[in-house]
Write a protein that holds these residues in place. Structure first.
Motif, PDB file in Angstrom:
ATOM      1  N   GLY A   1       0.824  -1.191   0.000  1.00  0.00           N
ATOM      2  CA  GLY A   1       0.000   0.000   0.000  1.00  0.00           C
ATOM      3  C   GLY A   1       0.864   1.249   0.000  1.00  0.00           C
ATOM      4  N   VAL A   2       0.303   2.366  -0.442  1.00  0.00           N
ATOM      5  CA  VAL A   2       1.024   3.631  -0.524  1.00  0.00           C
ATOM      6  C   VAL A   2       0.376   4.593   0.469  1.00  0.00           C
ATOM      7  CG1 VAL A   2       1.819   5.495  -2.014  1.00  0.00           C
ATOM      8  CG2 VAL A   2       1.492   3.209  -2.957  1.00  0.00           C
TER       9      VAL A   2
ATOM     10  N   GLU B   1      -4.749   9.475  -6.641  1.00  0.00           N
ATOM     11  CA  GLU B   1      -5.395   8.249  -7.066  1.00  0.00           C
ATOM     12  C   GLU B   1      -4.601   7.012  -6.663  1.00  0.00           C
ATOM     13  OE1 GLU B   1      -2.709   9.795 -10.276  1.00  0.00           O
ATOM     14  OE2 GLU B   1      -4.316  10.596  -8.996  1.00  0.00           O
ATOM     15  N   ILE B   2      -3.339   7.172  -6.163  1.00  0.00           N
ATOM     16  CA  ILE B   2      -2.523   6.042  -5.719  1.00  0.00           C
ATOM     17  C   ILE B   2      -2.243   6.129  -4.220  1.00  0.00           C
ATOM     18  CG2 ILE B   2      -0.269   4.933  -5.935  1.00  0.00           C
ATOM     19  CD1 ILE B   2      -0.225   5.629  -8.828  1.00  0.00           C
ATOM     20  N   ARG B   3      -1.830   7.308  -3.734  1.00  0.00           N
ATOM     21  CA  ARG B   3      -1.495   7.457  -2.320  1.00  0.00           C
ATOM     22  C   ARG B   3      -2.765   7.405  -1.469  1.00  0.00           C
ATOM     23  NH1 ARG B   3       3.421   9.534  -0.522  1.00  0.00           N
ATOM     24  NH2 ARG B   3       3.824  10.365  -2.615  1.00  0.00           N
ATOM     25  N   ASN B   4      -2.749   6.506  -0.488  1.00  0.00           N
ATOM     26  CA  ASN B   4      -3.885   6.304   0.418  1.00  0.00           C
ATOM     27  C   ASN B   4      -5.155   5.896  -0.326  1.00  0.00           C
ATOM     28  OD1 ASN B   4      -2.487   6.944   2.823  1.00  0.00           O
ATOM     29  ND2 ASN B   4      -2.754   9.134   2.425  1.00  0.00           N
TER      30      ASN B   4
ATOM     31  N   SER C   1      -6.301  -0.167  -4.698  1.00  0.00           N
ATOM     32  CA  SER C   1      -6.047  -0.464  -6.103  1.00  0.00           C
ATOM     33  C   SER C   1      -7.258  -1.056  -6.810  1.00  0.00           C
ATOM     34  CB  SER C   1      -4.864  -1.435  -6.219  1.00  0.00           C
ATOM     35  OG  SER C   1      -5.183  -2.679  -5.610  1.00  0.00           O
ATOM     36  N   GLY C   2      -8.197  -1.578  -6.057  1.00  0.00           N
ATOM     37  CA  GLY C   2      -9.351  -2.197  -6.672  1.00  0.00           C
ATOM     38  C   GLY C   2      -9.170  -3.671  -6.974  1.00  0.00           C
TER      39      GLY C   2
ATOM     40  N   ALA D   1      -4.283  -3.969  -2.768  1.00  0.00           N
ATOM     41  CA  ALA D   1      -2.883  -3.531  -2.746  1.00  0.00           C
ATOM     42  C   ALA D   1      -2.401  -3.275  -4.169  1.00  0.00           C
ATOM     43  CB  ALA D   1      -2.004  -4.570  -2.058  1.00  0.00           C
ATOM     44  N   TRP D   2      -1.205  -2.668  -4.272  1.00  0.00           N
ATOM     45  CA  TRP D   2      -0.608  -2.317  -5.553  1.00  0.00           C
ATOM     46  C   TRP D   2       0.542  -3.270  -5.851  1.00  0.00           C
ATOM     47  CZ3 TRP D   2      -2.831   1.583  -8.424  1.00  0.00           C
ATOM     48  CH2 TRP D   2      -3.734   2.420  -7.739  1.00  0.00           C
ATOM     49  N   GLU D   3       0.729  -3.550  -7.137  1.00  0.00           N
ATOM     50  CA  GLU D   3       1.791  -4.462  -7.563  1.00  0.00           C
ATOM     51  C   GLU D   3       3.147  -3.776  -7.474  1.00  0.00           C
ATOM     52  OE1 GLU D   3       3.287  -6.785 -11.611  1.00  0.00           O
ATOM     53  OE2 GLU D   3       1.259  -5.952 -11.497  1.00  0.00           O
TER      54      GLU D   3
END
Length: 792
Positions: free
Chosen positions: A556-557, A579-582, A585-586, A594-596
């Motif tokens: 996570g960011v 759109e990425i921080r906090n 990711s869907g 979470a993000w890859e």
């Protein structure tokens, strides 16, 4: 329903990845050109009519790195390419569910475009799938009938429609059966306490090396459950317990094997025996790892073992790639050290990782460069390789070493942890390589790479000055290593030996099938003959290809950045937007919004985050990298963490750990006190005084009985207790306390020194194990002065 009946939306990335050919129109540097001719990797471009740009000739690698380069269609628009599907979306689901998703992807693509993925250009759609003749509903019905008849799936045309729309929206993740993403336990509905008892009984049986079977194990399990948990806890039936053993990774057939010899005898293949054969370079490649039996100087300044991972081409017997990595086994820790390192999250040792196996594939497909210090005989220009022909096709061969460049088609691997991860399989899928796992505990399935490792150890390892041998029986009597090679220096020696010593050495298995009486050929000679028949195609690998080979993590960011491996990473260019921080990711399932993240454990200074919505990679840098200022690895970070925790710090304090790591690199960079000389651990260096006629000035051979009185056998009585009258036998360099206090006269009471001596000898029985530092070193036990060892 209008979209379903008549619409034909463009599915991104369904056209096969093409290669430029004469007559194609391309866009480069804002101008349009026409490909007039191809010469090896050089492309000749002619400007479009009306353009003032001159004709140019450039290599395909130079054209492909331009941001605006594209191959245009008849309308002047860039052709749709076929990017590599993000198979990482399938991580965490069961193999059956991932296989069904891949099958659905092929059929959905055929329904949408009329063609299956991977068919040659110019192919015509199958009957019933031509988008110009049949509507979407008709194609849905056709596909549903085909799946029901061929695969025996109970599929309706509305299911095919739902799968297609989900694929257009979520790519491969939309084809995954979401029921597979539900969390489930390894033991199913069996009571966890029963599973714990089963594992405990199996572990005790393995330690006792008792020959038994699964039925005896189940009988003991029922007795233990009834005695400890009571009759209310039910034990499943035997078929369920057999299935539970398989899910726990326990082979019921091997429970009766008490020794390794019996297991090896059962692993022998059924006669008659055959030989693994291949007909072209790269058709069959075997990969495995082994200990190189050589001591080197690790990146932390300490001696360590080395592990070799190599890829062997069966047709040519060539070592097409080799990677060296340090191998540090875990050491026994004291109770205080174990308690201090519980929060560091490290393993017991370190060795080759999955990222090394992925990078090994990339090394197979690029020429090995000539390194500084290589002999001129290691150059490809002076070898039996078809240098002139390869240089015309691939300009990188100009400064290459004499090692073939082979693109593997099929790779045989074992079930080691290096190859068992999804990272290696994703890399092979991305590069178009088929993977064939060997049978468990069956080294004969990859006998060629196993035999090659034995040749490497006998032809290369035993000639290294710090060769240790597989065991004491294979170790030299006199070893005289003046210094330990560093890992990079040993890797340079190995790569040069591969080019000079292995590739140019005749191999007994490389004989002509038409003239068996001729002398055997070398791997380079067989490769030269194979290239004439199979050809050679250079494969340029870019930065995004490199990222696809790295292991994956899901993070996570937050406001401060990415928290990964107890370190904080952030992008200082502002590419982490709102759109990425906090933000989630869907991605559901195991990923949990979470993000890859892609990372390299050997260069952890930066990581790469992927935005799956746009497909872009965002670079994040370690927040305290400026304190270190030098390359480092994950192992060094864990070593610094252990040192910081031993001082009373916390494992989450990455700033102070970075400072400790900088000090560690500074100490390792200074080297030992005497430049150019590294002390070898006891047991690996020469014993002093073995050389004939050599002794230090003023010193001779040590005699433990020098100066003692002769033993009077007649006066020797029965020995009831151990009397140590001459303590100087155990401390020859220093006088005993009794000698320092002077002699004791007959009839005189013992002095204070004698009492202290008796007390000192009595205290010897109160030691924990009675081992001094030298004995601990020989037994590989930690001493009180050893720093805490951290698992990796």
């Amino acid at each position: 329903m209008s979209e379903v009946l008549t619409g034909r939306p463009q599915v991104s990335g369904l056209a096969p990845r093409g290669i430029v050919a004469p007559g194609d129109r391309v866009r480069w540097m804002g101008e349009q050109y026409t490909v007039s001719a191809l010469s090896g990797t050089t492309v000749h471009l002619v400007p479009a009519p009306g353009s003032a740009a001159p004709p140019i000739a450039a290599t395909i690698q130079f054209l492909a790195v331009a941001e605006d380069f594209a191959v245009l269609d008849e309308t002047g628009l860039p052709r749709a390419t076929d990017p590599f599907p993000n198979w990482a979306m399938l991580e965490g689901v069961s193999p059956d569910c991932a296989r069904d998703a891949r099958i659905w992807r092929r059929h959905v693509i055929e329904v949408d475009t009329g063609l299956l993925p991977g068919v040659p250009e110019g192919s015509r759609p199958r009957e019933g799938y031509d988008p110009d003749r049949f509507t979407l509903v008709e194609r849905y019905q056709r596909k549903a009938a085909e799946l029901s008849a061929v695969l025996e799936w109970k599929v309706s045309w509305k299911t095919v429609q739902r799968k297609r729309l989900a694929f257009l929206k979520e790519d491969i993740w939309g084809l995954v059966d979401k029921r597979c993403t539900r969390n489930s336990t390894l033991h199913g509905r069996t009571d966890e306490r029963v599973v714990d008892l089963l594992l405990a009984l199996n572990e005790r049986q393995a330690k006792e090396q008792a020959a038994t079977d699964a039925r005896t194990l189940f009988k003991n399990l029922r007795r233990a459950v009834r005695a400890r948990l009571g009759p209310a806890v039910k034990v499943p039936a035997d078929p369920t317990l057999y299935a539970l053993l398989r899910r726990l990774g326990i082979d019921a057939l091997q429970l009766r094997d008490p020794t390794r010899r019996r297991k090896d005898r059962l692993n022998r293949p059924t006669p008659p025996f055959g030989v693994t054969a291949a007909t072209a370079p790269g058709e069959l490649v075997q990969i495995d790892s082994t200990a190189l039996d050589v001591k080197v100087l690790g990146d932390d300044g300490r001696p360590t073992h080395v592990e070799l991972t190599a890829a062997i081409d069966v047709f040519t017997r060539s070592i097409i790639a080799a990677v060296l990595r340090p191998k540090t086994p875990g050491r026994r820790k004291t109770r205080q050290q174990t308690r201090a390192l519980l929060s560091t999250g490290t393993s017991k040792g370190r060795a080759t990782k999955a990222v090394d196996a992925s990078l090994l594939l990339a090394l197979c497909m690029v020429p090995a460069p000539m390194r500084p210090g290589f002999d001129a005989a290691a150059s490809a220009a002076r070898s039996d390789l078809p240098y002139e022909e390869l240089l015309e096709v691939d300009a990188r061969m100009e400064h290459a070493a004499a090692r073939p460049v082979i693109m593997p088609e099929t790779i045989v691997i074992d079930h080691g942890t290096v190859f068992a991860g999804q990272t290696f399989f994703d890399a092979c899928s991305y590069l178009g390589i088929s993977v064939r796992p060997a049978r468990k505990r069956t080294p004969t399935d990859k006998a060629i790479v196993e035999r090659t490792f034995e040749s490497i150890k006998s032809l290369f390892s035993q000639h290294v000055n710090s060769y240790t041998g597989r065991d004491f029986s294979r170790r030299g009597k006199e070893i005289d290593p003046d210094r330990l090679w560093t890992l990079q220096e040993l890797d340079d020696l190995l790569q040069e030996w591969i080019a000079v010593g292995w590739q140019a050495r005749p191999h007994e298995e490389l004989r002509s099938p038409y003239e068996p009486n001729l002398p055997p050929l070398t791997p380079n000679q067989v490769y030269a003959a194979g290239v004439q028949a199979a050809g050679y195609v250079p494969i340029p690998l870019g930065f995004k290809d490199y990222l696809q080979l790295l292991p994956i993590a899901w993070v996570g960011v937050r406001d401060e950045g990415i928290r990964f491996k107890n370190r904080t990473y952030d992008n200082y260019k502002g590419e982490f937007g709102n759109e990425i921080r906090n933000a989630p990711s869907g991605l559901k399932g195991k990923k949990r919004d979470a993000w890859e993240l892609r990372y390299n454990p050997y260069t952890p200074e930066q990581v790469w985050l992927r935005d799956h919505r746009s497909g872009e990679w965002i670079t994040a840098v370690f927040k305290h990298q400026h304190l270190i200022g030098a390359p480092w690895t994950q192992h060094l970070w864990e070593t610094a963490t252990a040192e910081h925790v031993a001082r009373g710090g916390r494992h989450t304090d990455d700033e102070n750990i970075a400072q400790v790591l900088a000090d560690l690199l500074e100490r390792a960079g200074r080297g030992p006190d005497e430049p150019g000389v590294v002390s070898v651990p006891d047991g690996y260096g020469p014993l002093r005084g073995l050389e004939a006629g050599w002794a230090l000035p003023g010193e001779g051979d040590f005699d433990p009985f020098a100066g003692t009185a002769a033993l009077d056998l007649d006066a020797l009585g029965p020995l009831t207790v151990l009397e140590l009258d001459e303590t100087s036998l155990y401390a020859p360099d220093a006088p005993s306390p009794a000698q320092a206090a002077g002699p004791v006269l007959e009839g005189e009471a013992p002095g204070r020194a004698v009492i202290e001596e008796a007390s000192l000898l009595a205290d010897l029985g109160e030691l924990d194990d009675g081992l001094d530092d030298a004995a601990r070193l020989l037994l590989d036990l930690p001493t009180e002065t050893d720093p805490p060892q951290e698992d990796t």
